[in-house]
Every structure is written in C-alpha cells, then in structure tokens.
Design an enzyme around this catalytic site. Structure first.
Site, PDB file in Angstrom:
ATOM      1  CG  ASP A   1      18.668   7.066  46.234  1.00  0.00           C
ATOM      2  OD1 ASP A   1      17.866   6.307  47.308  1.00  0.00           O
ATOM      3  OD2 ASP A   1      19.730   6.849  45.906  1.00  0.00           O
TER       4      ASP A   1
ATOM      5  CG  ASP B   1      28.042  10.124  47.435  1.00  0.00           C
ATOM      6  OD1 ASP B   1      28.382   9.789  48.370  1.00  0.00           O
ATOM      7  OD2 ASP B   1      29.323   9.849  46.776  1.00  0.00           O
TER       8      ASP B   1
ATOM      9  CE1 TYR C   1      24.818  -0.878  57.522  1.00  0.00           C
ATOM     10  CE2 TYR C   1      24.088  -2.686  58.860  1.00  0.00           C
ATOM     11  CZ  TYR C   1      24.445  -2.320  58.577  1.00  0.00           C
ATOM     12  OH  TYR C   1      22.074  -1.195  58.332  1.00  0.00           O
TER      13      TYR C   1
ATOM     14  N   GLY D   1      26.590  -3.440  48.525  1.00  0.00           N
ATOM     15  CA  GLY D   1      28.513  -3.858  50.307  1.00  0.00           C
ATOM     16  C   GLY D   1      28.795  -4.868  49.852  1.00  0.00           C
TER      17      GLY D   1
HETATM   18  N1  LIG Z   1      16.791  -3.142  55.414  1.00  0.00           N
HETATM   19  C1  LIG Z   1      16.845  -3.559  56.462  1.00  0.00           C
HETATM   20  O1  LIG Z   1      16.884  -4.648  56.944  1.00  0.00           O
HETATM   21  C2  LIG Z   1      17.717  -2.948  57.849  1.00  0.00           C
HETATM   22  C3  LIG Z   1      18.122  -3.028  58.536  1.00  0.00           C
HETATM   23  C4  LIG Z   1      18.713  -2.192  59.510  1.00  0.00           C
HETATM   24  C5  LIG Z   1      19.353  -1.173  59.011  1.00  0.00           C
HETATM   25  N2  LIG Z   1      18.884  -0.992  57.875  1.00  0.00           N
HETATM   26  C6  LIG Z   1      19.025   0.677  57.899  1.00  0.00           C
HETATM   27  O2  LIG Z   1      18.250   1.477  57.054  1.00  0.00           O
HETATM   28  C7  LIG Z   1      18.428   2.054  56.199  1.00  0.00           C
HETATM   29  C8  LIG Z   1      18.549   1.665  54.995  1.00  0.00           C
HETATM   30  O3  LIG Z   1      18.743   0.294  54.612  1.00  0.00           O
HETATM   31  P1  LIG Z   1      17.309  -0.671  52.835  1.00  0.00           P
HETATM   32  O4  LIG Z   1      17.815  -1.443  53.212  1.00  0.00           O
HETATM   33  O5  LIG Z   1      16.370   0.105  52.617  1.00  0.00           O
HETATM   34  O6  LIG Z   1      18.211   0.237  52.134  1.00  0.00           O
HETATM   35  P2  LIG Z   1      18.544   0.686  50.208  1.00  0.00           P
HETATM   36  O7  LIG Z   1      19.879  -0.534  49.851  1.00  0.00           O
HETATM   37  O8  LIG Z   1      17.122  -0.141  49.592  1.00  0.00           O
HETATM   38  O9  LIG Z   1      18.319   1.474  49.828  1.00  0.00           O
HETATM   39  C9  LIG Z   1      19.372   2.523  50.423  1.00  0.00           C
HETATM   40  C10 LIG Z   1      19.033   3.541  49.371  1.00  0.00           C
HETATM   41  O10 LIG Z   1      20.405   4.542  49.876  1.00  0.00           O
HETATM   42  C11 LIG Z   1      20.719   5.207  48.914  1.00  0.00           C
HETATM   43  N3  LIG Z   1      22.374   5.418  49.046  1.00  0.00           N
HETATM   44  C12 LIG Z   1      23.318   4.672  48.750  1.00  0.00           C
HETATM   45  N4  LIG Z   1      25.127   5.322  48.942  1.00  0.00           N
HETATM   46  C13 LIG Z   1      24.191   6.327  49.263  1.00  0.00           C
HETATM   47  C14 LIG Z   1      24.991   7.746  49.015  1.00  0.00           C
HETATM   48  N5  LIG Z   1      26.280   8.033  48.783  1.00  0.00           N
HETATM   49  N6  LIG Z   1      24.097   9.203  48.674  1.00  0.00           N
HETATM   50  C15 LIG Z   1      22.994   8.995  48.699  1.00  0.00           C
HETATM   51  N7  LIG Z   1      22.332   7.961  49.122  1.00  0.00           N
HETATM   52  C16 LIG Z   1      23.017   6.824  48.769  1.00  0.00           C
HETATM   53  C17 LIG Z   1      20.713   4.091  47.795  1.00  0.00           C
HETATM   54  O11 LIG Z   1      21.357   4.325  46.105  1.00  0.00           O
HETATM   55  C18 LIG Z   1      19.283   3.149  48.172  1.00  0.00           C
HETATM   56  O12 LIG Z   1      18.414   3.821  46.827  1.00  0.00           O
HETATM   57  C19 LIG Z   1      20.355   2.173  55.818  1.00  0.00           C
HETATM   58  O13 LIG Z   1      21.391   3.155  56.971  1.00  0.00           O
HETATM   59  C20 LIG Z   1      20.223   0.538  56.734  1.00  0.00           C
HETATM   60  O14 LIG Z   1      21.720   0.533  57.287  1.00  0.00           O
HETATM   61  C21 LIG Z   1      18.330  -1.649  57.429  1.00  0.00           C
END
Ligand SMILES: NC(=O)c1ccc[n+]([C@@H]2O[C@H](COP(=O)([O-])OP(=O)(O)OC[C@H]3O[C@@H](n4cnc5c(N)ncnc54)[C@H](O)[C@@H]3O)[C@@H](O)[C@H]2O)c1
Length: 257
Positions: free
Chosen positions: A43, A69, A165, A103
């Site tokens: 993370d 990152d 996105y 975002g």
């Molecule tokens: N939650 C939804 O409804 C949903 C729907 C469709 C797709 N997704 C996809 O699922 C994946 C996870 O989404 P989520 O909802 O769990 O997100 P989230 O924001 O809850 O968790 C994402 C994590 O990624 C980390 N992160 C962000 N930028 C980073 C970087 N540059 N390097 C390393 N870590 C980084 C953040 O610190 C965070 O802990 C994403 O790819 C998202 O596009 C989610």
C-alpha cells in the site's frame, strides 16, 4: 475420487497484492494467504499495509507489509527486493486503482489534466511498470499469474464523472489481452477482473447503498473475498485455461434500476 480441489491451494507461491491496505485488496490478500500463499501486502500507506499483514499473520498465515507507491517502479523494485529475499513473485494482483484521497469525479470537460493523468498513471502506467518488475522471473520460472483489477466503467459510459478512470481501466484490459498472447506460451496468464458495485461505500441501511443494491440482481454488493475466490480459480491449473480475458464480477448489475 480426486476432484482436483487441491489445485486451488497456493502453497509455495508468493503473491503481491497492490493497494491491499484496505478495501478490495485487503480481502484479496486474506483469501490468498488462507489458501497458502505468502502474501506481499503493498500500500502507499505503510500503516495500512502493516495492519493487514499483521492480521493475516495473527490468523496463522504468511504475509509481509511492503509499502511503496506503485507509480514509482524504482521504489517498487527496492521495496520488493528488501522483503522477498531473492524469492520471485508468482502472482501479481494489481489492485491499487483509486488515487489517494479518492480521486475527484468530474465531468471530463471540467477535469484538470493533472486529475486525468493521475488516473492513467495509477490504472495503466503503474500496471505496465509493475508487470515489467515481476515478469522476467515469471517467464524464467515458466509459471505465473497476472491479474488486473478493473471496473465496469471500462466498458460502458456512466454519468458519474469517471471518464478518465474508465479510459485508464480500458487500457489496462487491452494490456492483459496482449500479455496473454505474449506470455501464455511461457506458462504465464494475464487476465482482468472488472468489478461492479462493491461493499465499503456506506452502511447497508444508507439509502444510497440500498439504491445501489437494487441495481444488482443477486441482491448484494461484491466483497473483496469474492474477488479473492475468483483469483484462486485463475491461479489453479484449470484456471490456466483462462487467458487474456476480462471477467465481470458484478452480480449481473443493470444500471438505472
Ligand atoms: N470499490 C468499488 O466499488 C470498486 C468498483 C469497481 C472497481 N474497483 C477497483 O477495485 C480496486 C480497489 O478499490 P477499493 O474500493 O478497494 O479502493 P480503496 O480506496 O478502498 O483502497 C485502495 C488502496 O490503494 C492504495 N493506493 C492508492 N494509491 C496507491 C499507490 N500509488 N500505490 C500503492 N497503493 C496505493 C490506497 O492507499 C488504498 O489503501 C481499484 O482498482 C478500483 O478501481 C472498486
């Protein structure tokens, strides 16, 4: 009768899950570890990665926190070298896809270039560089799995300000199709899981969440553990038949209901 269920174990494999400090990625990390993988929990936020890795270890499974990152491939190489001790990553799950701070959804006409570049950097360029970090060892070992976490926003227009996105996720899906062709002959598959509406966007009795659930024919939102289970299948021998594909995990969602 051997039904081949053991093929869903990941003993002896090392899996890197990016953005696994919370949400979907954390669910994936827990499932892969419970199936026997040593999980590298990445993370951007070291504290988040540590909490998830510690919880996995407390549960009796193997994990290590590896904060970096994902948009910085030198940082990724250095951090992975420090925790992997020469071991190859066998399974890459590129899950980080929501920019730090969430975002800013915006109509594309109003979207500052810095905002859309952020989406391209995280969802496409970082996917490319993470693949290049792990791929040489996968090819050398003759086995590997690359899994991109994508979104339904890649394949349909949505009125919620996520054009950049969606475009970046669509690019990452194109990448897995080409990787599947390039790498399949070497025992390495590449696929994308396009997620629908997932848990974590609010309490179940929140009217906004109730509205979201109404759009999902199976009557519930997705969970990180659902995604982890799909990844176990992709990692299995039978799952090796799936290559260069985009699989939608969305309960059959129909928007606008
Ligand atoms: N939650 C939804 O409804 C949903 C729907 C469709 C797709 N997704 C996809 O699922 C994946 C996870 O989404 P989520 O909802 O769990 O997100 P989230 O924001 O809850 O968790 C994402 C994590 O990624 C980390 N992160 C962000 N930028 C980073 C970087 N540059 N390097 C390393 N870590 C980084 C953040 O610190 C965070 O802990 C994403 O790819 C998202 O596009 C989610």
């Amino acid at each position: 009768m051997d039904l081949g269920v053991e093929q869903f174990r990941l003993d002896g494999r090392t899996a890197l899950v990016t953005g696994a400090g919370r949400g979907v990625g954390a669910g994936i990390a827990h499932v892969l570890a419970a199936a026997g993988a040593a999980v590298v929990v990445n993370d951007l936020h070291a504290d988040r990665a540590r909490v998830v890795a510690d919880a996995i270890v407390d549960g009796g499974f193997a994990a290590v926190a590896c904060p970096f990152d994902v948009t910085d491939s030198d940082a990724a190489k250095g951090a992975l070298a420090a925790v992997c001790d020469g071991r190859a990553i066998d399974v890459l799950v590129h899950n980080a896809g929501v920019p730090d701070g969430g975002g800013r959804p915006n109509r594309f006409v109003d979207m500052p270039p810095a905002d859309w570049r952020l989406q391209i950097d995280l969802n496409l360029a970082a996917m490319m560089s993470m693949v290049q970090v792990v791929l040489p060892r996968l090819l050398e070992n003759g086995w590997g799995r690359i899994i991109q976490i994508s979104s339904g926003a890649s394949s349909r227009g949505l009125p919620i300000g996520v054009a950049a996105y969606g475009a970046a996720k669509a690019g990452s899906e194109a990448l897995v199709r080409h990787l599947g062709v390039e790498c399949g002959p070497h025992g390495v598959t590449a696929n994308a899981l396009a997620l629908g509406l997932m848990e974590g966007l609010g309490r179940a009795d929140d009217p906004k969440v109730e509205k979201m659930i109404r759009q999902v024919p199976i009557g519930r939102l997705g969970r990180g553990t659902d995604v982890g289970a799909a990844i176990l299948w992709l990692c299995s021998e039978a799952g090796g038949l799936v290559n260069g594909q985009v699989i939608h995990l969305n309960g059959g969602t129909v928007f606008g209901r």
